[in-house]
Motif scaffolding. Sequence first.
Motif, PDB file in Angstrom:
ATOM      1  N   SER A 171       0.834  -1.203   0.000  1.00  0.00           N
ATOM      2  CA  SER A 171       0.000   0.000   0.000  1.00  0.00           C
ATOM      3  C   SER A 171       0.867   1.251   0.000  1.00  0.00           C
ATOM      4  O   SER A 171       0.548   2.234  -0.680  1.00  0.00           O
ATOM      5  CB  SER A 171      -0.903   0.021   1.224  1.00  0.00           C
ATOM      6  OG  SER A 171      -1.761  -1.092   1.199  1.00  0.00           O
ATOM      7  N   ASP A 222      -5.620  -1.095  -5.004  1.00  0.00           N
ATOM      8  CA  ASP A 222      -5.088  -1.657  -3.760  1.00  0.00           C
ATOM      9  C   ASP A 222      -6.086  -2.671  -3.202  1.00  0.00           C
ATOM     10  O   ASP A 222      -7.054  -2.304  -2.549  1.00  0.00           O
ATOM     11  CB  ASP A 222      -4.820  -0.532  -2.749  1.00  0.00           C
ATOM     12  CG  ASP A 222      -3.995  -1.031  -1.564  1.00  0.00           C
ATOM     13  OD1 ASP A 222      -3.791  -2.258  -1.466  1.00  0.00           O
ATOM     14  OD2 ASP A 222      -3.565  -0.195  -0.763  1.00  0.00           O
ATOM     15  N   GLU A 223      -5.834  -3.929  -3.456  1.00  0.00           N
ATOM     16  CA  GLU A 223      -6.732  -5.010  -3.020  1.00  0.00           C
ATOM     17  C   GLU A 223      -8.190  -4.663  -3.283  1.00  0.00           C
ATOM     18  O   GLU A 223      -9.016  -4.677  -2.374  1.00  0.00           O
ATOM     19  CB  GLU A 223      -6.536  -5.287  -1.528  1.00  0.00           C
ATOM     20  CG  GLU A 223      -5.110  -5.639  -1.185  1.00  0.00           C
ATOM     21  CD  GLU A 223      -4.952  -5.959   0.301  1.00  0.00           C
ATOM     22  OE1 GLU A 223      -5.912  -6.501   0.869  1.00  0.00           O
ATOM     23  OE2 GLU A 223      -3.893  -5.677   0.866  1.00  0.00           O
TER      24      GLU A 223
HETATM   25 MG   LIG Z   1      -2.218  -2.655   2.171  1.00  0.00          MG
END
Ligand SMILES: [Mg+2]
Lengths: 261, 281
Positions: free
Chosen positions: A42, A152-153
């Motif tokens: 991240s 991000d995910e």
């Molecule tokens: Mg993360």
Amino acid sequence: MLALHRVSKTYPNGVEALARFSAEIHQGEIVAIIGGSGCGKSTLLRAIAGLDRASSGTVTLDDEAIASPHAKIGIIFQEPRLLPWLSVADNIGFGLADLPAAERREKVARALERVRLTEKAQAWPRELSGGQAQRVAIARALVPQPEVLLLDEPFSALDAFTRRDLQDHLLDLWADTRPTLMLVTHDVDEAVVLADRVLVMRPRPGRLFDRIEINLGRPRDRNSPLFENFKRSVLTSLDRSLDRSVPDRDATQGPGQAMWW
Amino acid sequence: MISDAPVLQQSSEPAETAAAPSRIVRYARPVLGVLLPLTLALGWELVVWVGWSNGRLVPPPSRVFANITELARSGELVRHITATLWRVALGFAFGVVAGTLLGAISGYWSLARRLLDPTVQALRAIPSLAWVPLFILWLGIFETSKIALIAVGVFFPVYLGVMGAILAVDRKIVEVGRTFRLSGPAMIRRILLPAVLPAYVVSLRVGLGLGWMFVVAAELIGASEGLGYLLLDGQQLGKPAQILAAIVIFAILGKLTDWLIEVAAAPFLRWQDAFGRAKGA
Ligand SMILES: [Mg+2]
Ligand SMILES: Nc1ncnc2c1ncn2[C@@H]1O[C@H](COP(=O)(O)OP(=O)(O)OP(=O)(O)O)[C@@H](O)[C@H]1O
């Protein structure tokens, strides 16, 4: 081309979240970033998005240094982060405030159709399911036509079924304008389905451990033996990345050599 | 009988409630709210009528109502209501403007918060009525000191509400604004203002409530007109019906003005995931 040159990030509390991360990502390429929890994925994405500044190193997009959010770079977070006071349509058009209203409406209508949410145009975000909300977030990020889209995910909060659906959907949307996609994921399956290249990171400090080229044509068959092979190699690399006894590989190695199996 | 069965039905199984019962429920619900005061009022009326009590200290509703109509007929009522409303309106306006400005500055700008907030909090700790003698010395016994007192009462909840709401704005949503490269003013207009609005409306309503409280205090201290004067006059001349009449009017006006804020804000808050609305309140 998106170029990351020795990007490092040390947080004020002394955590070395990212250390000398270098990579070059070509326009239109899909790159998956995978790695254990807390290895700086991240952090890396936020540095590329210009949301946080790297402590050292540079991020450049087509030779332009990125230090703050850039018009050509979009980001999708793990949560949809829709603005609850805007309708679905207004959320999608959020980044188009500079356009004339007619043009904006038209783009939003087209985006709504692409994510199959036309009938939800006037709904409030609270009235959407998790998958629908994430589709709106994808549309909102794509509608200004960024050259780079960071994710991000994006699907990690969804059930396996919805996740698959959205992965296919994302590829569909990607095919429209072919932006560069950089996707953080914990899901090996997802990485191999989507990516041209998988970057494996290792923690403490967060750094690049391995790169795996996924030489598979599209669309990909999740059940083919070749697909399984790639999955296994990503898994093996991931395991080795978490094994402290395995020494760091030289991150400047050519990608061909990364296929060490 | 009308009341509880259909209510249960609707909340648990809306599909099974046909159109007719749900309409009954819709009209029955507000009626439920007035059931208790109405019963008490009628009961007391009856007690006095039968003669179990002479109702001298606690006059029955009919006598309070007669008092109101009498005041209305003489034109007194309008004069008192206008005076009180005018004070509340001015005090509320000043309090809201000051509270909003200072609250926004402290919320948005942390240096200002460090400078300003401790002082404001210290002032807040003073019971506001303690200002009365000072205000009277400074501003005189007439309107200015009354309006200042009301404004002080309104200021604090608005200030706290605005500052707290700005501080509580979700960083994740602010980041969305940043990724779309909103300028400072655009960030305020498109992200902060809408995010803060629900809490702001609440603080306005709390502020208004305090405004009504302080107008009574201000008018009790010394006034020649206003609903608070009616209270005092009723006490001094031993007219409990007049006191109750003033109280009833205070209640009506307070509820009405609060409702006005609610109605004015409603179109901007339709997006909220309101618990109350889901229950059809
Ligand atoms: Mg993360
Ligand atoms: N704002 C912050 N301040 C201090 N330390 C932070 C901050 N954000 C992250 N870290 C630390 O930096 C390291 C990397 O965090 P990061 O969020 O980038 O990990 P990640 O790879 O995204 O993990 P996950 O897969 O769990 O999301 C972690 O050790 C984390 O505790």
